[in-house]
Design a protein around this motif. Structure first.
Motif, PDB file in Angstrom:
ATOM      1  N   SER A 224       0.794  -1.225   0.000  1.00 29.61           N
ATOM      2  CA  SER A 224       0.000   0.000   0.000  1.00 29.61           C
ATOM      3  C   SER A 224       0.827   1.276   0.000  1.00 29.61           C
ATOM      4  O   SER A 224       0.295   2.337  -0.286  1.00 29.61           O
ATOM      5  CB  SER A 224      -0.937   0.018   1.211  1.00 29.61           C
ATOM      6  OG  SER A 224      -0.178   0.072   2.405  1.00 29.61           O
TER       7      SER A 224
ATOM      8  N   ARG B   7      -6.760  15.897   1.575  1.00 28.86           N
ATOM      9  CA  ARG B   7      -7.463  14.988   0.678  1.00 28.86           C
ATOM     10  C   ARG B   7      -8.639  15.728   0.026  1.00 28.86           C
ATOM     11  O   ARG B   7      -9.179  16.678   0.616  1.00 28.86           O
ATOM     12  CB  ARG B   7      -7.954  13.772   1.478  1.00 28.86           C
ATOM     13  CG  ARG B   7      -8.178  12.529   0.625  1.00 28.86           C
ATOM     14  CD  ARG B   7      -8.255  11.290   1.469  1.00 28.86           C
ATOM     15  NE  ARG B   7      -6.978  10.923   2.067  1.00 28.86           N
ATOM     16  CZ  ARG B   7      -5.980  10.350   1.407  1.00 28.86           C
ATOM     17  NH1 ARG B   7      -6.110  10.092   0.111  1.00 28.86           N
ATOM     18  NH2 ARG B   7      -4.854  10.045   2.023  1.00 28.86           N
TER      19      ARG B   7
ATOM     20  N   LYS C 206      -5.264   4.836  14.608  1.00 25.48           N
ATOM     21  CA  LYS C 206      -6.655   4.742  14.164  1.00 25.48           C
ATOM     22  C   LYS C 206      -7.457   3.876  15.133  1.00 25.48           C
ATOM     23  O   LYS C 206      -8.599   4.207  15.484  1.00 25.48           O
ATOM     24  CB  LYS C 206      -6.667   4.117  12.760  1.00 25.48           C
ATOM     25  CG  LYS C 206      -8.040   4.083  12.113  1.00 25.48           C
ATOM     26  CD  LYS C 206      -8.481   5.457  11.673  1.00 25.48           C
ATOM     27  CE  LYS C 206      -9.776   5.378  10.873  1.00 25.48           C
ATOM     28  NZ  LYS C 206     -10.239   6.716  10.476  1.00 25.48           N
TER      29      LYS C 206
ATOM     30  N   GLN D  36      -0.625   8.030   0.594  1.00 21.55           N
ATOM     31  CA  GLN D  36      -1.191   6.752   0.156  1.00 21.55           C
ATOM     32  C   GLN D  36      -2.050   6.068   1.226  1.00 21.55           C
ATOM     33  O   GLN D  36      -2.704   5.059   0.935  1.00 21.55           O
ATOM     34  CB  GLN D  36      -0.059   5.802  -0.251  1.00 21.55           C
ATOM     35  CG  GLN D  36       0.718   6.298  -1.469  1.00 21.55           C
ATOM     36  CD  GLN D  36       1.922   5.412  -1.767  1.00 21.55           C
ATOM     37  OE1 GLN D  36       1.785   4.266  -2.185  1.00 21.55           O
ATOM     38  NE2 GLN D  36       3.113   5.944  -1.536  1.00 21.55           N
ATOM     39  N   LYS D  37      -2.035   6.586   2.458  1.00 22.27           N
ATOM     40  CA  LYS D  37      -2.837   6.002   3.532  1.00 22.27           C
ATOM     41  C   LYS D  37      -4.208   6.676   3.577  1.00 22.27           C
ATOM     42  O   LYS D  37      -4.322   7.880   3.809  1.00 22.27           O
ATOM     43  CB  LYS D  37      -2.133   6.171   4.882  1.00 22.27           C
ATOM     44  CG  LYS D  37      -0.776   5.486   4.980  1.00 22.27           C
ATOM     45  CD  LYS D  37      -0.897   3.989   4.810  1.00 22.27           C
ATOM     46  CE  LYS D  37      -1.583   3.347   5.982  1.00 22.27           C
ATOM     47  NZ  LYS D  37      -1.662   1.863   5.849  1.00 22.27           N
ATOM     48  N   ASN D  38      -5.253   5.878   3.357  1.00 17.94           N
ATOM     49  CA  ASN D  38      -6.601   6.445   3.330  1.00 17.94           C
ATOM     50  C   ASN D  38      -7.011   7.050   4.665  1.00 17.94           C
ATOM     51  O   ASN D  38      -7.913   7.881   4.731  1.00 17.94           O
ATOM     52  CB  ASN D  38      -7.613   5.371   2.925  1.00 17.94           C
ATOM     53  CG  ASN D  38      -7.443   4.938   1.477  1.00 17.94           C
ATOM     54  OD1 ASN D  38      -7.031   5.741   0.630  1.00 17.94           O
ATOM     55  ND2 ASN D  38      -7.762   3.691   1.180  1.00 17.94           N
ATOM     56  N   GLU D  39      -6.362   6.592   5.746  1.00 20.22           N
ATOM     57  CA  GLU D  39      -6.699   7.124   7.072  1.00 20.22           C
ATOM     58  C   GLU D  39      -6.281   8.593   7.227  1.00 20.22           C
ATOM     59  O   GLU D  39      -6.781   9.300   8.090  1.00 20.22           O
ATOM     60  CB  GLU D  39      -6.023   6.303   8.167  1.00 20.22           C
ATOM     61  CG  GLU D  39      -6.431   4.837   8.203  1.00 20.22           C
ATOM     62  CD  GLU D  39      -5.508   3.963   7.367  1.00 20.22           C
ATOM     63  OE1 GLU D  39      -5.435   2.758   7.637  1.00 20.22           O
ATOM     64  OE2 GLU D  39      -4.862   4.494   6.442  1.00 20.22           O
TER      65      GLU D  39
ATOM     66  N   LEU E 126      -6.193  12.362   6.418  1.00 19.93           N
ATOM     67  CA  LEU E 126      -7.015  13.389   5.770  1.00 19.93           C
ATOM     68  C   LEU E 126      -6.182  14.576   5.327  1.00 19.93           C
ATOM     69  O   LEU E 126      -6.464  15.183   4.286  1.00 19.93           O
ATOM     70  CB  LEU E 126      -8.118  13.863   6.722  1.00 19.93           C
ATOM     71  CG  LEU E 126      -9.138  12.817   7.191  1.00 19.93           C
ATOM     72  CD1 LEU E 126     -10.202  13.483   8.056  1.00 19.93           C
ATOM     73  CD2 LEU E 126      -9.764  12.096   6.012  1.00 19.93           C
TER      74      LEU E 126
END
Length: 213
Positions: A85, A106, A150, A184-187, A189
């Motif tokens: 990822s 984002r 998270k 690249q980390k969706n967590e 923002l």
């Protein structure tokens, strides 16, 4: 044996009596041995009383508990997902806000978010220091840190990557890689460069999305 005199007759009687006594003694010894053997066989019964064997139909088979699952496979899966990822080749140049501090937000996140991050309006809840780590170690540590943050419900954290003063050519190699990985980390923002008091060019303040729960 034929007695020739009264004296011989007395001797014969003594011999007969002795043989009878010996036979009686042997019989008594045999009976005593049998009594002891019987007592030993009944020792358990005498100790615990009469017992009744459990009928086969009344027996319950209890299966042994299954061993607890080892977290090793989960760790391996996490590491594999992490390697897949976060790529070092990901181009973030078009995603960073071109300003004096190169921030990221984002799509859908307003500029007011990065402004508040710069001003320190979000309370910092955790920190990761990547000093002294190789690139692959830093990438793994960052991925694990984001996942842990998270899970704990942290929203604002700091990632210290250093200013690169100890790198060959004094280039902040890790800084650019950390920016690539975070994008690249969706967590994640948004992130901004930290205030001078919080590490300045050697650190990023990162805003994470809220926990699903």
């Amino acid at each position: 044996m034929k007695a020739k005199s009264l004296q011989d007759l007395g001797a014969i009687r003594q011999q007969v009596n002795a043989a009878a006594l010996a036979a009686a003694a042997a019989e008594e010894a045999r009976r005593e041995a049998e009594r002891r053997a019987e007592a030993e066989r009944n020792l358990f019964t005498h100790a615990v009383g009469n017992v009744k064997p459990i009928a086969a139909k009344d027996r319950v088979f209890i299966a042994p508990p299954r061993p607890a699952a080892r977290p090793l496979q989960q760790e391996l899966d996490d590491q594999a997902a992490l390697s897949e990822s976060m790529s070092d080749e990901f181009d973030v140049s078009t995603l960073l806000d071109v300003d004096d501090q190169l921030s990221f937000r984002r799509p859908g996140i307003g500029t007011d978010v990065t402004r508040k991050l710069r001003k320190g309006e979000w309370a910092m809840q955790g920190q990761l220091d990547l000093h002294g780590l190789r690139s692959d170690e830093a990438r793994e540590a960052l991925g694990q840190f984001v996942r842990d943050a998270k899970r704990m419900g942290w929203r604002c954290v700091r990632v210290v990557h250093g200013k690169g003063l100890g790198s060959p050519g004094k280039e902040p190699v890790l800084k650019s890689k950390v920016q690539r990985w975070l994008v690249q980390k969706n967590e994640v923002l948004a992130f901004v460069q930290a205030k001078p008091s919080d590490g300045g060019a050697g650190a990023l303040v990162v805003l994470l999305g809220p926990s699903a729960g």
